[in-house]
Design a protein around this motif. Structure first.
Motif, PDB file in Angstrom:
ATOM      1  N   VAL A 218       0.837  -1.203   0.000  1.00 56.82           N
ATOM      2  CA  VAL A 218       0.000   0.000   0.000  1.00 56.82           C
ATOM      3  C   VAL A 218       0.871   1.252   0.000  1.00 56.82           C
ATOM      4  O   VAL A 218       2.097   1.189   0.089  1.00 56.82           O
ATOM      5  CB  VAL A 218      -0.948   0.014   1.219  1.00 56.82           C
ATOM      6  N   ASN A 219       0.158   2.413  -0.121  1.00 55.15           N
ATOM      7  CA  ASN A 219       0.794   3.743  -0.059  1.00 55.15           C
ATOM      8  C   ASN A 219       1.823   3.944  -1.155  1.00 55.15           C
ATOM      9  O   ASN A 219       2.951   4.369  -0.924  1.00 55.15           O
ATOM     10  CB  ASN A 219       1.426   3.991   1.318  1.00 55.15           C
ATOM     11  N   GLY A 220       1.422   3.596  -2.401  1.00 52.72           N
ATOM     12  CA  GLY A 220       2.265   3.927  -3.555  1.00 52.72           C
ATOM     13  C   GLY A 220       2.006   5.348  -4.009  1.00 52.72           C
ATOM     14  O   GLY A 220       1.413   6.169  -3.309  1.00 52.72           O
ATOM     15  N   ASP A 221       2.445   5.657  -5.234  1.00 55.08           N
ATOM     16  CA  ASP A 221       2.243   6.994  -5.789  1.00 55.08           C
ATOM     17  C   ASP A 221       0.760   7.233  -6.067  1.00 55.08           C
ATOM     18  O   ASP A 221      -0.004   6.301  -6.357  1.00 55.08           O
ATOM     19  CB  ASP A 221       3.042   7.162  -7.085  1.00 55.08           C
ATOM     20  N   SER A 222       0.356   8.500  -6.026  1.00 56.99           N
ATOM     21  CA  SER A 222      -1.043   8.862  -6.253  1.00 56.99           C
ATOM     22  C   SER A 222      -1.288   9.437  -7.641  1.00 56.99           C
ATOM     23  O   SER A 222      -2.434   9.720  -7.981  1.00 56.99           O
ATOM     24  CB  SER A 222      -1.490   9.886  -5.204  1.00 56.99           C
ATOM     25  N   ALA A 223      -0.233   9.614  -8.456  1.00 49.95           N
ATOM     26  CA  ALA A 223      -0.390  10.232  -9.784  1.00 49.95           C
ATOM     27  C   ALA A 223      -1.365   9.440 -10.639  1.00 49.95           C
ATOM     28  O   ALA A 223      -1.251   8.224 -10.770  1.00 49.95           O
ATOM     29  CB  ALA A 223       0.969  10.316 -10.489  1.00 49.95           C
ATOM     30  N   GLY A 224      -2.356  10.122 -11.201  1.00 49.39           N
ATOM     31  CA  GLY A 224      -3.334   9.482 -12.060  1.00 49.39           C
ATOM     32  C   GLY A 224      -4.476   8.804 -11.324  1.00 49.39           C
ATOM     33  O   GLY A 224      -5.386   8.265 -11.951  1.00 49.39           O
ATOM     34  N   CYS A 225      -4.461   8.826  -9.970  1.00 49.11           N
ATOM     35  CA  CYS A 225      -5.522   8.187  -9.183  1.00 49.11           C
ATOM     36  C   CYS A 225      -6.546   9.226  -8.748  1.00 49.11           C
ATOM     37  O   CYS A 225      -6.248  10.418  -8.680  1.00 49.11           O
ATOM     38  CB  CYS A 225      -4.923   7.501  -7.949  1.00 49.11           C
TER      39      CYS A 225
END
Length: 838
Positions: free
Chosen positions: A678-685
């Protein structure tokens, strides 16, 4: 070229020559060739006159009105279905209309509010000639590989028609008998992004009659100057035919302009200075002065009354006055080279001195290039074009800017394209202005094959910067007009591009020295770029060297501006790009799962959707690659990252969670395990969502299936699965049968065979253990001692002592045997043969 196209071409151009030569086509019963009709009074084939045509026994549909389904000899149907079904929807309340007529073509319905719907257009007819043909033109714009237009002929397999923004012809040869032709347009309901529609026009079905009973008049906007023609031709650009049966097209007067190719519209507004523009020719050296010709042109589209007016005459201007060389470029004196020459790499120049200067160590002269003069596509090393319903071939040059105004008529796309080589990580900044807000048009910058939206608020001049990696890239600025059925041409968006700025580009020049930013360094003078520090290193600004990260910290990628502290429970040595955990053994509800073989081991999974890959570490954060030190899962892109164009990777999980799946209710055996990252990048989400990756490893003994991405996985919630013994708990000694080998020279071989009913992960290696007959010998010695005591009483005390000593040895032997069994349990190893399955 398809055979049907050849027949039509021959009928259009060769037949008139045959008539002039006195060679009439052969009449076969009531069959008449294209360009002729059957005269029922005289019983012969007669020719079609100029302004008319016939296809030789069939029907041509080039006008689509409200009665478009009522055609002689052809049954037309338009309906909607659900998903990939070819059966009409049963729900009468459904608002799906299917294919909609729009004068010159049919188009699919607007998809807004519709989900998982298929639009089907069906033609049913009977071919009476030995060979018939179905011909049409289509176009289709979609953004997902599941979307698009498909074609089915009779019961043959459905074929996919390629995406195209301009009409493309198709031709199908058909045998005598009944046939059906279906156009099937499907839109994937999981995405509402992009442009999704299809159009069909110019349908011709030949062979459904032996002959045409009459010739068909050319429609408005079409013409045919010859007799015996098989079709009419559309009027050329800027000309019209306003009546049926036209044999020619004519241009509009100076007080009107052409609307399509069917009518001229009067213009009452007189032209003024805002209705024309100038273009400069390439500069040339005349003595010591660089000069250019200033030529004037009417704006496009031409929508003013120029009667009695003329454009200004061509003039000669001083290039250095009108367009001085920018900073970092020197004014040249060689007529065989461009007027403005860039300073050598690693040097810079200002606008005033017209000299180039060097940069000290710890800094660099980053080359830039700015395009702000729009006069000639060849000089700009660009190309432009248009697909769809176009009035001109691409963007128009207006000296100080380039514009898409008037290029696209009712639908289509127009673009500017160039190839740029970046010496280092650089950027592209587009300065532009949008004249009108509308939801029916898009403005994109496409880097290689991935698009970035360049939308803007109407009336606002703004700049948008996109970062790119080092190397050669194809850049494409694309305007797409995709109206809904009710949209007007006025809904288009006019876009003007004023300036393009490139940094880090080969062929550019620097206007200043830039100090190296933290995480980079430059030990030499006069250099065009700074160098990224290696992973495990960092540097302050204006550095000439990099320093290793201290113990207990790390930097996970090249160019890191600082070193980060290792997370709790992890450690690192000096100069490392990652932190290491102490264990990789997990427990859940009494079961133990040993993943220690995956310590410092990475698993690579292909990502076919974006031609990239996922890299996973099950024990520690990745120790190398772009996500090293910060992520357990790294998604990498070979070409372009659609969610974050600034980098070619995304973290898909920076923290790890472990779960065991419930036991199977029938076998009572564990079904497997789950790793949740969990807690990866948020770009595009969506807002507040970060990327996560769920890896499910099902317990499977002897039937491994390698790890793969689940097809239903979403962009920000990635799912993977595998079948492996690593999804099973670690074995116990009770899961094995011990087999002792013979004792030879004090040692023996012991093997452990897994029981057939054991479902677990592990194996016990074959061991060599010591063996002896000491215990049996002790018994013999004791018996002998008793005999000796009887015979020799004097030795009884000695024998008693030996017995006591042997008893102690026997006890120690039992202890050693028990300890050995415990060691054997600890020596159970995971099944290394299945290491590659994850």
């Amino acid at each position: 070229m398809p055979r049907a196209t050849i027949l039509v071409s021959l009928a259009l151009f060769v037949a008139p020559l045959l008539v002039l030569a006195g060679l009439e086509p052969r009449v076969d019963k009531t069959f008449c060739q294209p360009g002729y009709f059957f005269d029922t009074v005289n019983g012969v084939c007669d020719r079609c006159e100029p302004g008319t045509y016939s296809i030789g026994g069939g029907i041509r549909i080039d006008t689509w009105d409200d009665d478009w389904m009522e055609k002689e000899g052809v049954l037309l149907r338009s309906f909607c279905s659900s998903g990939y079904s070819l059966q009409p929807l049963d729900d009468p309340s459904n608002e799906c209309e299917g294919w909609i007529p729009q004068t010159n073509w049919l188009r699919t319905q607007d998809l807004e509010g519709l989900h998982d719907v298929t639009f089907i257009l069906e033609f049913e007819f009977n071919v009476v000639q030995q060979v018939g043909h179905f011909m049409a033109s289509y176009m289709s714009i979609t953004e997902l590989h599941e979307d698009g237009l498909r074609l089915q002929v009779d019961s043959h397999p459905i074929s996919h028609l390629s995406n195209t923004a301009s009409f493309q012809p198709i031709s199908i040869s058909l045998n005598k008998g009944g046939h059906s032709v279906r156009f099937i347009f499907y839109k994937n309901p999981t995405s509402s992004e992009g442009l999704d529609h299809s159009r069909i026009k110019d349908v011709m079905i030949q062979g459904i009659k032996y002959a045409d009973n009459e010739c068909t008049s050319c429609s408005v906007g079409y013409y045919q100057p010859f007799a015996t023609a098989a079709q009419c031709a559309p009027c050329p650009e800027a000309t019209v035919s306003e009546n049926e049966m036209s044999t020619s097209c004519h241009p509009c007067t100076s007080t009107s302009y052409a609307s399509g190719n069917s009518r001229c519209i009067d213009i009452k507004r007189p032209c003024n200075s805002g209705d024309y523009h100038y273009i400069l020719t390439p500069c040339y050296l005349d003595g010591n002065t660089w000069k250019a010709a200033k030529r004037f042109y009417w704006n496009h589209p031409f929508d003013c009354n120029s009667q009695g007016q003329t454009l200004p005459s061509e003039t000669v201007v001083d290039c250095d006055v009108l367009n001085p060389c920018p900073p970092g470029f020197l004014r040249g004196t060689d007529n065989t080279k461009p007027r403005c020459q860039p300073c050598p790499l690693g040097t810079w120049g200002d606008l005033a001195s017209n000299t180039c200067k060097g940069c000290p160590a710890g800094s660099s002269a980053i080359p830039e290039l700015t395009i702000s003069a729009w006069n000639n596509w060849a000089d700009l090393k660009m190309t432009t074009g248009c697909e769809g319903d176009c009035t001109v071939n691409g963007w128009q040059l207006y000296s100080n800017f380039t514009s898409n105004e008037g290029a696209v008529n009712s639908f289509g796309r127009t673009w500017i394209e160039m190839t740029v080589n970046f010496l280092t990580t650089g950027s592209v900044t587009t300065t532009y202005k949008t004249q009108k807000n509308t939801s029916t048009a898009s403005f994109l910058l496409i880097v290689d094959e991935m698009a970035v939206e360049l939308d803007a608020t109407a009336g606002t001049r703004q700049a948008r910067t996109v970062h790119v990696t080092a190397g050669a890239h194809t850049l494409r600025w694309e305007y797409i007009f995709n109206p809904t059925p009710d949209a007007e041409k006025d809904d288009q968006r006019e876009i003007n591009i004023f300036e393009l700025n490139f940094t880090g580009i080969a062929g550019g020049s620097a206007k200043e020295c830039s100090i190296c930013v933290p995480g980079t360094f430059q030990p030499s003078v006069n250099q065009p770029t700074c160098i990224d520090c290696n992973a495990g290193e960092t540097s302050p600004a204006n550095s000439t060297v990099c320093s290793p990260c201290p113990e207990g910290t790390f930097s996970d990628s090249a160019g890191s501006p600082s070193c980060q502290m290792c997370p709790e429970g992890m450690s690192s040595k000096e100069g490392q790009s990652y932190c290491i955990s102490d264990t990789c053994i997990f427990s859940f509800e009494g079961h133990t799962y040993d993943y220690s073989p995956y310590k410092n081991y990475k698993t690579v999974i292909p990502n076919a959707e974006f031609t990239g890959q996922f890299t996973i570490s099950f024990c520690d954060r990745l120790i190398d690659g772009p996500c090293a030190g910060s992520s357990f899962v790294c998604e990498q892109f070979s070409n372009f990252n659609p969610s974050n164009p600034d980098q070619k990777y995304l973290s898909a999980g920076s923290e790890i969670q472990f779960f065991g799946l419930p036991d199977d209710p029938i076998t009572n055996q564990p079904e497997g395990v789950q790793f949740v990252f969990v807690n990866g990048d948020s770009a595009g989400c969506p807002d507040g969502v970060t990327r996560s990756t769920t890896v499910t490893i099902y317990c499977s003994v002897g039937m491994p299936v390698p790890l793969k991405v689940v097809e239903s996985a979403e962009l920000c919630s990635i799912e993977m699965e595998a079948y492996s013994s690593f999804g099973c708990p670690l074995c116990h000694l009770s899961d094995f049968e011990r087999q002792n080998g013979p004792c030879y020279n004090g040692s023996r071989e012991v093997t452990f065979i897994k029981r057939n009913d054991s479902i677990c992960n592990g194996q016990v290696p074959t061991i060599i253990e010591k063996c002896s007959h000491g215990y049996e010998d002790a018994l013999l010695l004791t018996a002998a001692a008793i005999g000796v005591v009887v015979v020799i009483a004097t030795f009884s005390a000695i024998m008693f002592h030996l017995y006591q000593k042997n008893k102690k040895l026997s006890f120690k032997y039992d202890q050693l045997l028990s300890q050995q069994q415990q060691n054997q349990q600890r020596s159970i190893e995971p099944n290394m043969q299945e290491l590659e399955t994850l």
